[in-house]
Design a protein around this motif. Structure first.
Motif, PDB file in Angstrom:
ATOM      1  N   SER A  33      -9.341  -1.984 -17.534  1.00 43.70           N
ATOM      2  CA  SER A  33      -9.956  -2.934 -16.602  1.00 43.70           C
ATOM      3  C   SER A  33      -9.272  -4.294 -16.616  1.00 43.70           C
ATOM      4  N   LYS A  34      -8.685  -4.677 -17.755  1.00 43.17           N
ATOM      5  CA  LYS A  34      -8.039  -5.990 -17.843  1.00 43.17           C
ATOM      6  C   LYS A  34      -6.522  -5.922 -17.689  1.00 43.17           C
ATOM      7  N   VAL A  35      -5.995  -4.728 -17.438  1.00 41.21           N
ATOM      8  CA  VAL A  35      -4.559  -4.583 -17.203  1.00 41.21           C
ATOM      9  C   VAL A  35      -4.245  -5.060 -15.790  1.00 41.21           C
ATOM     10  N   LYS A  36      -3.160  -5.813 -15.647  1.00 39.91           N
ATOM     11  CA  LYS A  36      -2.804  -6.318 -14.325  1.00 39.91           C
ATOM     12  C   LYS A  36      -2.317  -5.185 -13.428  1.00 39.91           C
ATOM     13  N   GLN A  37      -2.517  -5.411 -12.147  1.00 37.03           N
ATOM     14  CA  GLN A  37      -2.304  -4.374 -11.147  1.00 37.03           C
ATOM     15  C   GLN A  37      -0.997  -4.602 -10.401  1.00 37.03           C
ATOM     16  N   TYR A  38      -0.313  -3.492 -10.083  1.00 42.28           N
ATOM     17  CA  TYR A  38       0.869  -3.551  -9.230  1.00 42.28           C
ATOM     18  C   TYR A  38       0.572  -2.755  -7.969  1.00 42.28           C
ATOM     19  N   SER A  39       0.994  -3.290  -6.826  1.00 39.92           N
ATOM     20  CA  SER A  39       0.728  -2.630  -5.548  1.00 39.92           C
ATOM     21  C   SER A  39       2.033  -2.205  -4.888  1.00 39.92           C
ATOM     22  N   LEU A  40       2.096  -0.940  -4.523  1.00 45.03           N
ATOM     23  CA  LEU A  40       3.215  -0.394  -3.763  1.00 45.03           C
ATOM     24  C   LEU A  40       2.798  -0.296  -2.301  1.00 45.03           C
ATOM     25  N   GLN A  41       3.622  -0.832  -1.402  1.00 46.15           N
ATOM     26  CA  GLN A  41       3.307  -0.767   0.015  1.00 46.15           C
ATOM     27  C   GLN A  41       3.714   0.592   0.570  1.00 46.15           C
ATOM     28  N   LEU A  42       2.811   1.208   1.329  1.00 47.32           N
ATOM     29  CA  LEU A  42       3.048   2.531   1.904  1.00 47.32           C
ATOM     30  C   LEU A  42       3.111   2.441   3.422  1.00 47.32           C
ATOM     31  N   PHE A  43       3.991   3.260   4.011  1.00 52.62           N
ATOM     32  CA  PHE A  43       4.208   3.260   5.452  1.00 52.62           C
ATOM     33  C   PHE A  43       3.979   4.668   6.000  1.00 52.62           C
ATOM     34  N   LYS A  44       4.035   4.795   7.326  1.00 52.02           N
ATOM     35  CA  LYS A  44       3.837   6.117   7.917  1.00 52.02           C
ATOM     36  C   LYS A  44       4.877   7.102   7.402  1.00 52.02           C
ATOM     37  N   GLY A  45       6.141   6.708   7.504  1.00 45.97           N
ATOM     38  CA  GLY A  45       7.209   7.558   7.009  1.00 45.97           C
ATOM     39  C   GLY A  45       7.294   8.892   7.729  1.00 45.97           C
ATOM     40  N   LEU A  46       8.131   9.753   7.192  1.00 45.77           N
ATOM     41  CA  LEU A  46       8.314  11.098   7.732  1.00 45.77           C
ATOM     42  C   LEU A  46       8.499  12.075   6.575  1.00 45.77           C
ATOM     43  N   ASP A  47       8.028  13.286   6.769  1.00 43.95           N
ATOM     44  CA  ASP A  47       8.253  14.391   5.820  1.00 43.95           C
ATOM     45  C   ASP A  47       7.908  14.027   4.370  1.00 43.95           C
ATOM     46  N   PRO A  48       6.635  13.768   4.069  1.00 40.93           N
ATOM     47  CA  PRO A  48       5.479  13.909   4.955  1.00 40.93           C
ATOM     48  C   PRO A  48       5.136  12.600   5.685  1.00 40.93           C
ATOM     49  N   GLU A  49       4.426  12.734   6.788  1.00 42.44           N
ATOM     50  CA  GLU A  49       3.929  11.556   7.500  1.00 42.44           C
ATOM     51  C   GLU A  49       2.588  11.139   6.906  1.00 42.44           C
ATOM     52  N   LYS A  50       2.377   9.841   6.822  1.00 38.85           N
ATOM     53  CA  LYS A  50       1.085   9.281   6.428  1.00 38.85           C
ATOM     54  C   LYS A  50       0.547   8.551   7.651  1.00 38.85           C
TER      55      LYS A  50
ATOM     56  N   GLU B 190      -2.187   7.509   8.617  1.00 37.14           N
ATOM     57  CA  GLU B 190      -3.130   6.397   8.460  1.00 37.14           C
ATOM     58  C   GLU B 190      -2.421   5.050   8.356  1.00 37.14           C
ATOM     59  N   TYR B 191      -1.117   5.072   8.099  1.00 37.01           N
ATOM     60  CA  TYR B 191      -0.352   3.822   7.992  1.00 37.01           C
ATOM     61  C   TYR B 191       0.598   3.651   9.181  1.00 37.01           C
ATOM     62  N   ARG B 192       0.270   4.286  10.309  1.00 40.96           N
ATOM     63  CA  ARG B 192       1.166   4.254  11.470  1.00 40.96           C
ATOM     64  C   ARG B 192       1.402   2.835  11.976  1.00 40.96           C
ATOM     65  N   ILE B 193       0.378   2.001  12.032  1.00 42.09           N
ATOM     66  CA  ILE B 193       0.505   0.638  12.553  1.00 42.09           C
ATOM     67  C   ILE B 193       0.524  -0.386  11.424  1.00 42.09           C
ATOM     68  N   TYR B 194      -0.483  -0.330  10.588  1.00 41.83           N
ATOM     69  CA  TYR B 194      -0.552  -1.264   9.465  1.00 41.83           C
ATOM     70  C   TYR B 194      -0.253  -0.527   8.159  1.00 41.83           C
ATOM     71  N   PRO B 195       0.705  -1.018   7.374  1.00 47.40           N
ATOM     72  CA  PRO B 195       0.980  -0.385   6.079  1.00 47.40           C
ATOM     73  C   PRO B 195      -0.240  -0.450   5.161  1.00 47.40           C
ATOM     74  N   GLY B 196      -0.283   0.481   4.211  1.00 49.56           N
ATOM     75  CA  GLY B 196      -1.344   0.473   3.213  1.00 49.56           C
ATOM     76  C   GLY B 196      -0.790   0.132   1.846  1.00 49.56           C
ATOM     77  N   LEU B 197      -1.653   0.146   0.847  1.00 54.19           N
ATOM     78  CA  LEU B 197      -1.253  -0.184  -0.516  1.00 54.19           C
ATOM     79  C   LEU B 197      -1.721   0.899  -1.468  1.00 54.19           C
ATOM     80  N   TYR B 198      -0.860   1.247  -2.423  1.00 56.37           N
ATOM     81  CA  TYR B 198      -1.297   2.026  -3.583  1.00 56.37           C
ATOM     82  C   TYR B 198      -1.255   1.076  -4.763  1.00 56.37           C
ATOM     83  N   SER B 199      -2.421   0.734  -5.270  1.00 59.35           N
ATOM     84  CA  SER B 199      -2.520  -0.243  -6.356  1.00 59.35           C
ATOM     85  C   SER B 199      -2.979   0.453  -7.621  1.00 59.35           C
TER      86      SER B 199
END
Length: 735
Positions: A217-234, A236-245
């Motif tokens: 709970s007290k460990v600092k967080q890192y966020s990776l930005q995710l995009f639609k991409g291809l093969d595989p497509e995501k 949900e991030y077609r317009i606005y990128p998302g984050l995996y934190s």
């Protein structure tokens, strides 16, 4: 005259054969067309001289005899099951009594070693197959010793099922929550750097479940930005990128708080176990013993130079230290991983005398004997036979660039069980009467052979002759080995791949491939040596483009004892880069090398050392490629970095030995490649280095791979990546 005509005919035929050879292409390499065949899914069956394996078509689990090499029975067949149906499976876990199998399907990777999957319970006798649970994908299911219960993790909490009563699923923990508390699983950094994915076990009689809890709970967080991409497509991030934190402790920052716990299946009571631990310490393993009243918990101090094993009573929570391993600089992670607890004995690898050797203790922690000794390293522990005191292991005693299989007897006599130079690995039967030997060398793919306990070959299970023939058809050449002494008086060893039509009267460009990380070996007489696997297919491709490919293990790499390996302590990259520069200088003196056309490349630590070598100060490299490189160890995780560097607060000058700090010295054309979703070496490393290059007015090229992790693969990605690497090197070195 007749002899001369025959000789000329032979020469013409050889040239014709050379001309007719197939040429390697990147698409075939990245499609794994040169992958060796394996005997897969081998698990020795307890109490027997048999083993289970997955069939070549991946549809069955078969039982085989080590002695005869023949199939004895089919334990599981996807086409012949009662109950629920599946089309395929990814793996299996036998119950201790052999009556059940846990069948794994629909595996979903998480990080390097962790995954979720659908697990099924399969009864061998009735062929009945059913879901382990109805909740969703489970993690790390563990059998109880009596084969009655299965404990597993679902969404960071532990559950247990009585397989004789599937409706009896009990939830053991309730505080698990993503990015807060993890029960029974290591967090990201413990999984990655202590090389395990399960922190859950039963005690010997199956009455208790024991586990490690990670409070992040007290460990600092890192966020990776995710995009639609291809093969595989995501999508949900077609317009606005998302984050995996997720929680990622960087060097010098706060780690998870870890604790040990037990749960009594009968009373349903949970108990915290009293294991002494520094406030910033680690618990890298929890292990069962043969006594129900004891489990073993490992602890590490943050500097990782003091490893302790505690015997812990899961009923009372009391603990007692039984072994303490304290060595200069750091205890190698491989030494900790290689500890074997069996019966009333503990087998401990240690480099306390300067080389990795094996030390035998009883379960109470009393030292009994050193198993073997000499100026070589034990590289893998296979097991201890408590019936006669025999210890089975792999070492590089015969040659530091090879691996052999040995047995050390209780009377001190040591026998070698493998018989060919090169790389030998083993899988022993549960009774140690037989083993499967997996052999290869630089030029020969894996041969799987079953052998008796004296090393006599009983059967060949797989010889990869078709692959060997295919490499010949594609003009693969032998790796030449060499050694030289640097200006600092250090002997370094390497291999090189020359073009098939090599002419010693010509001048060739050279590219150095290296990894250079602590304890690793690339100069190893194994089919696995070389860049990108498949017997170094990518190196052969580069040689077919007219380059000489060279690999040298510098200081800090493994196989040559603790002094050679640990001399880079507190200043990663300093000696390693000097040794690659020295390699380039040595190559430049060879009559067939153009010293003005030498390049270097590497991935991960190899990418870091590429940048360090290109900015070492001596401008020997015309070009370099760094893939997913750490560029400042302050950006990397606690466990790995601090093992070799301590913290940035303790060692600021060591951390300043980095590519960003010496960016003004960079010499040569540079390409950097990185995946934008790299959870291991964050793209932050390349972003910050690129900015430093810009401000230092250095030209460079960079490629980013959308949504790809540290392995940079998926769809056409790996093919594209290798084309960028090879073409950039070729374009700059063949001018």
């Amino acid at each position: 005259m007749k002899k001369l005509i025959i000789l000329l005919g032979a020469i013409i035929m050889t040239a014709g054969d050379l001309f007719a050879l197939n040429k390697l292409d990147l698409k075939s390499i990245t499609s794994d067309d040169f992958s060796a065949k394996y005997v897969t899914g081998i698990i020795p069956i307890a109490g027997t001289g048999d083993y289970a394996k997955i069939s070549s078509d991946g549809k069955q689990i078969q039982r085989y005899s080590f002695k005869s090499g023949k199939e004895i029975a089919v334990l599981f067949d996807v086409a012949r099951v009662a109950g629920e149906k599946i089309d395929k499976f990814d793996g299996y876990i036998p119950s201790p009594d052999g009556k059940y199998l846990l069948i794994r399907t629909n595996t979903q990777p998480i990080y390097r070693r962790s995954f979720k999957a659908d697990f099924y319970v399969y009864q061998v006798k009735t062929r009945l197959l059913r879901h382990l649970s109805k909740t969703g994908k489970e993690q790390i299911p563990v059998w109880s010793p009596d084969s009655r219960h299965v404990a597993y993790v679902y969404e960071n909490n532990i559950y247990v099922e009585d397989i004789t009563n599937p409706s009896s699923v009990k939830q053991v923990t309730f505080d698990g929550k993503f990015n807060f508390v993890i029960n029974g699983l290591p967090d990201w950094v413990n999984e990655e750097e202590f090389s395990y994915n399960c922190a859950l076990t039963f005690n010997a009689d199956g009455s208790k479940i024991c586990w490690l809890k990670f409070d992040e709970s007290k460990v600092k967080q890192y966020s990776l930005q995710l995009f639609k991409g291809l093969d595989p497509e995501k999508d949900e991030y077609r317009i606005y990128p998302g984050l995996y934190s997720y929680k990622y402790p960087k060097a010098g920052e706060e780690n998870s708080k870890v604790s040990a716990w037990s749960y009594d299946l009968l009373s349903e009571k949970t108990l915290r176990l009293n294991v002494p631990l520094d406030s910033d310490g680690y618990m890298p393993r929890i292990k069962p013993t043969d006594e129900a009243s004891h489990i073993v918990v490992y602890t590490f101090n943050r500097h990782q130079d003091d490893l302790r094993l505690y015997a812990v009573n899961p009923s009372t929570g009391s603990s007692k230290m039984i072994i303490e391993e304290h060595v200069p600089k750091y205890v190698k992670e491989e030494a900790m991983e290689g500890i074997e607890i069996k019966g009333n004995y503990i087998l401990l690898p240690s480099d306390r005398d300067g080389f990795m050797h094996l030390y035998l203790y009883n379960i109470a922690g009393k030292f009994l004997r050193q198993v073997e000794k000499g100026k070589y390293d034990v590289t893998t522990v296979y097991g201890y036979d408590a019936k006669n005191g025999d210890v089975y292991y792999q070492s590089n005693e015969l040659n530091i660039h090879g691996r052999q299989i040995y047995v050390a007897h209780a009377n001190g006599k040591v026998d070698r069980l493998s018989d060919k130079p090169g790389d030998n690995a083993a899988i022993f039967s549960a009774d140690f009467k037989y083993f499967i030997n997996i052999w290869s060398d630089y030029d020969h793919p894996y041969i799987f052979s079953s052998r008796n306990q004296k090393g006599k070959v009983l059967d060949i299970l797989e010889d990869n002759k078709a692959l060997k023939k295919k490499t010949e058809e594609y003009g693969w050449v032998k790796k030449d080995t060499f050694s030289f002494v640097t200006s600092e008086g250090v002997r370094l060893d390497g291999w090189m791949v020359k073009p098939a039509d090599f002419d010693e009267n010509k001048k060739y460009p050279v590219v150095l491939f290296q990894y250079s990380g602590p304890g690793t070996q690339q100069v190893l007489n194994s089919w696995n040596s070389g860049s990108m696997g498949q017997g170094g297919a990518f190196d052969m491709y580069m040689a077919q483009q007219g380059l000489i490919v060279v690999c040298v293990d510098g200081r800090g790499t493994g196989g040559r004892g603790a002094d050679f390996e640990k001399c880079t302590y507190l200043k990663l990259g300093d000696l390693e880069s000097k040794d690659q520069v020295e390699t380039a200088l040595y190559m430049g003196k060879l009559p067939y090398v153009d010293k003005a056309r030498i390049g270097i490349w590497g991935w991960s630590f190899g990418g870091f050392n590429t940048l360090m070598s290109m900015s070492e100060g001596r401008p020997v490299f015309k070009v370099g490629v760094a893939v997913a490189p750490p560029t400042d160890w302050r950006f990397y995780d606690t466990i790995y970095t601090e093992r070799y560097m301590r913290t940035p607060q303790e060692n600021p000058t060591g951390y300043d030995t980095n590519p960003i700090h010496r960016v003004k010295n960079l010499h040569g054309a540079l390409l950097i490649c990185h995946g934008t979703a790299d959870d291991n070496v964050h793209p932050q490393n390349t972003f910050e280095y690129a900015e430093a290059l810009v401000q230092a007015d250095k030209d460079f090229k960079e490629n980013y791979y959308t949504n790809r992790n540290h392995g940079i693969r998926g769809g056409n990605t790996r093919n594209h990546l290798l084309r960028q690497i090879s073409q950039f090197l070729i374009d700059n070195l063949k001018k």
